[in-house]
Design a protein around this motif. Structure first.
Motif, mmCIF file in Angstrom:
data_model
loop_
_atom_site.group_PDB
_atom_site.id
_atom_site.type_symbol
_atom_site.label_atom_id
_atom_site.label_comp_id
_atom_site.label_asym_id
_atom_site.label_seq_id
_atom_site.Cartn_x
_atom_site.Cartn_y
_atom_site.Cartn_z
ATOM 1 N N PRO A 93 -0.665 5.539 3.881
ATOM 2 C CA PRO A 93 -1.906 4.743 3.785
ATOM 3 C C PRO A 93 -2.538 4.461 5.140
ATOM 4 C CG PRO A 93 0.029 3.359 3.421
ATOM 5 C CD PRO A 93 0.509 4.782 3.434
ATOM 6 N N ASN A 94 -1.718 4.377 6.183
ATOM 7 C CA ASN A 94 -2.285 4.150 7.516
ATOM 8 C C ASN A 94 -3.166 5.328 7.933
ATOM 9 O OD1 ASN A 94 0.039 5.728 7.570
ATOM 10 N ND2 ASN A 94 0.685 5.030 9.589
ATOM 11 N N TYR A 95 -2.727 6.552 7.625
ATOM 12 C CA TYR A 95 -3.545 7.721 7.934
ATOM 13 C C TYR A 95 -4.831 7.727 7.105
ATOM 14 C CZ TYR A 95 0.314 9.910 10.526
ATOM 15 O OH TYR A 95 1.283 10.204 11.436
ATOM 16 N N PHE A 96 -4.721 7.347 5.836
ATOM 17 C CA PHE A 96 -5.910 7.319 4.982
ATOM 18 C C PHE A 96 -6.967 6.370 5.549
ATOM 19 C CE2 PHE A 96 -8.209 4.865 1.754
ATOM 20 C CZ PHE A 96 -9.030 5.869 1.255
ATOM 21 N N PHE A 97 -6.560 5.165 5.925
ATOM 22 C CA PHE A 97 -7.522 4.202 6.432
ATOM 23 C C PHE A 97 -8.041 4.594 7.814
ATOM 24 C CE2 PHE A 97 -5.437 1.422 3.240
ATOM 25 C CZ PHE A 97 -6.582 1.075 2.534
ATOM 26 N N GLU A 98 -7.214 5.287 8.596
ATOM 27 C CA GLU A 98 -7.696 5.805 9.884
ATOM 28 C C GLU A 98 -8.827 6.803 9.651
ATOM 29 O OE1 GLU A 98 -8.146 6.545 13.923
ATOM 30 O OE2 GLU A 98 -7.121 4.918 12.881
ATOM 31 N N ASN A 136 1.074 9.880 -4.104
ATOM 32 C CA ASN A 136 0.107 10.741 -3.417
ATOM 33 C C ASN A 136 0.389 10.773 -1.923
ATOM 34 O OD1 ASN A 136 -1.148 11.138 -5.860
ATOM 35 N ND2 ASN A 136 -2.931 9.855 -5.393
ATOM 36 N N ALA A 137 0.116 11.901 -1.305
ATOM 37 C CA ALA A 137 0.358 12.033 0.126
ATOM 38 C C ALA A 137 -0.658 11.260 0.950
ATOM 39 C CB ALA A 137 0.327 13.509 0.521
ATOM 40 N N PHE A 138 -1.935 11.300 0.561
ATOM 41 C CA PHE A 138 -2.991 10.765 1.423
ATOM 42 C C PHE A 138 -3.859 9.737 0.707
ATOM 43 C CE2 PHE A 138 -7.153 11.242 3.675
ATOM 44 C CZ PHE A 138 -6.738 10.858 4.938
ATOM 45 N N PHE A 139 -4.634 10.172 -0.270
ATOM 46 C CA PHE A 139 -5.515 9.252 -0.981
ATOM 47 C C PHE A 139 -4.699 8.323 -1.878
ATOM 48 C CE2 PHE A 139 -8.271 12.903 -0.097
ATOM 49 C CZ PHE A 139 -9.335 12.264 0.517
ATOM 50 N N PRO A 140 -4.860 7.021 -1.758
ATOM 51 C CA PRO A 140 -4.139 6.082 -2.633
ATOM 52 C C PRO A 140 -4.494 6.319 -4.098
ATOM 53 C CG PRO A 140 -5.112 4.936 -0.767
ATOM 54 C CD PRO A 140 -5.687 6.317 -0.755
ATOM 55 N N GLY A 141 -3.499 6.220 -4.952
ATOM 56 C CA GLY A 141 -3.720 6.411 -6.369
ATOM 57 C C GLY A 141 -2.526 5.932 -7.171
ATOM 58 N N LEU A 171 0.808 -1.212 0.000
ATOM 59 C CA LEU A 171 0.000 0.000 0.000
ATOM 60 C C LEU A 171 0.843 1.264 0.000
ATOM 61 C CD1 LEU A 171 -2.667 -1.173 2.607
ATOM 62 C CD2 LEU A 171 -3.014 -0.904 0.149
ATOM 63 N N TRP A 172 2.069 1.165 0.486
ATOM 64 C CA TRP A 172 2.946 2.330 0.575
ATOM 65 C C TRP A 172 3.472 2.758 -0.790
ATOM 66 C CZ3 TRP A 172 3.464 4.749 5.276
ATOM 67 C CH2 TRP A 172 2.933 4.044 6.363
ATOM 68 N N ALA A 173 3.224 1.972 -1.819
ATOM 69 C CA ALA A 173 3.590 2.364 -3.174
ATOM 70 C C ALA A 173 2.554 3.292 -3.790
ATOM 71 C CB ALA A 173 3.753 1.128 -4.057
ATOM 72 N N TYR A 174 1.367 3.383 -3.166
ATOM 73 C CA TYR A 174 0.266 4.153 -3.741
ATOM 74 C C TYR A 174 -0.173 5.324 -2.867
ATOM 75 C CZ TYR A 174 0.284 -0.096 -6.436
ATOM 76 O OH TYR A 174 0.690 -1.160 -7.210
ATOM 77 N N SER A 175 0.339 5.388 -1.659
ATOM 78 C CA SER A 175 0.081 6.513 -0.764
ATOM 79 C C SER A 175 1.280 6.635 0.177
ATOM 80 C CB SER A 175 -1.195 6.291 0.044
ATOM 81 O OG SER A 175 -1.310 7.246 1.091
ATOM 82 N N ARG A 176 1.706 7.860 0.433
ATOM 83 C CA ARG A 176 2.825 8.037 1.363
ATOM 84 C C ARG A 176 2.399 7.760 2.803
ATOM 85 N NH1 ARG A 176 3.512 12.906 -1.671
ATOM 86 N NH2 ARG A 176 3.328 14.283 0.138
#
Length: 264
Positions: A184-189, A250-255, A177-182
């Motif tokens: 991802p743990n924050y996004f899912f939180e 991306n910083a937050f939203f995975p993309g 997941l870290w390849a698509y968001s810097r």
């Protein structure tokens, strides 16, 4: 639930963060702050759902969801703290505060108690929805919460495994997941807290109040105490290497990853 119960919940959260302050002062390990915060929100959320006036099935659902989130996150942060991991955000703040660190930290953690109360209030509003159970919103809330808890767990496990590799000393995690968001743990939180206004539907008043939780979490994670201080730390420790990651991921939203360097 009447207002007196809300007051007691607020006092309990304030006391929990006072305890986290005392633990940090005694141990020097800031990770216990977020461990206790996660447990406090979980206990507060369970109590709020239990005391809410909605259908018992919805209240039980809310209890299960918030308890699963709380225990998972608290266990993860607590395990990391026991291994000696220190949160660079707290480390930086305490250093900057200098001789006033003890007082400033106590005040800062009471602000976190206020944030915790807003989250607990969202759980209460969702569990208070008087509509017959289940509604479409309940099913959507369950799906969003499940994806969020599992996604954050996967992101945390991927990062933990990376940190145990020799590459971690010189590289930045770009696996899974870290390849698509810097972050991802924050996004899912953040995504987890989006489940509560969904559960509150179609009671628009309760849903509007519950919406404060994801709005607040987005603001805190993206603009205040999440991404900004952590990325400042990464820029100092990894420099151009992290700037390259910023340009591609991306910083937050995975993309999708960007193939060419660009600025954000």
């Amino acid at each position: 639930m009447d207002y007196i119960h809300l007051i007691f919940l607020a006092i309990g959260l304030s006391l929990a963060m006072a305890i986290s302050w005392a633990v940090q002062r005694a141990t020097g390990a800031s990770g216990w702050i977020d461990t206790i915060w996660s447990l406090a929100v979980g206990v507060g959320g369970v109590a709020a759902a239990y005391l809410a006036a909605g259908p018992v099935e919805r209240r039980v659902t809310a209890i299960v969801i918030v308890a699963a989130w709380s225990l998972r996150l608290a266990f993860h942060i607590g395990a990391r703290t026991r291994l000696g991991g220190e949160d660079p955000r707290y480390e930086k703040l305490i250093k900057e505060w200098g001789d006033r660190a003890s007082f400033r930290l106590f005040y800062f953690l009471q602000i976190q108690a206020v944030a915790a109360f807003i989250l607990v209030l969202a759980v209460y509003c969702a569990a208070s929805n008087p509509a017959e159970y289940p509604q479409v919103g309940d099913l959507l809330a369950l799906a969003v919460a499940a994806v969020a808890v599992i996604g954050e767990m996967v992101a945390d496990v991927q990062l933990s495994r990376f940190r145990k590799t020799p590459e971690a000393k010189r590289e930045i995690c770009q696996r899974g997941l870290w390849a698509y968001s810097r972050h991802p743990n924050y996004f899912f939180e953040w995504l987890f807290w989006c489940s509560w206004p969904l559960m509150a539907l179609p009671a628009l008043g309760f849903a509007a109040i519950a919406l404060l939780a994801p709005v607040m979490m987005y603001w805190l994670l993206v603009h205040v105490s999440g991404i900004p201080p952590l990325e400042e730390h990464m820029l100092k420790s990894r420099g151009d290497q992290f700037r390259a990651v910023q340009a591609r991921v991306n910083a937050f939203f995975p993309g999708p990853r960007r193939s060419k360097l660009s600025t954000q």
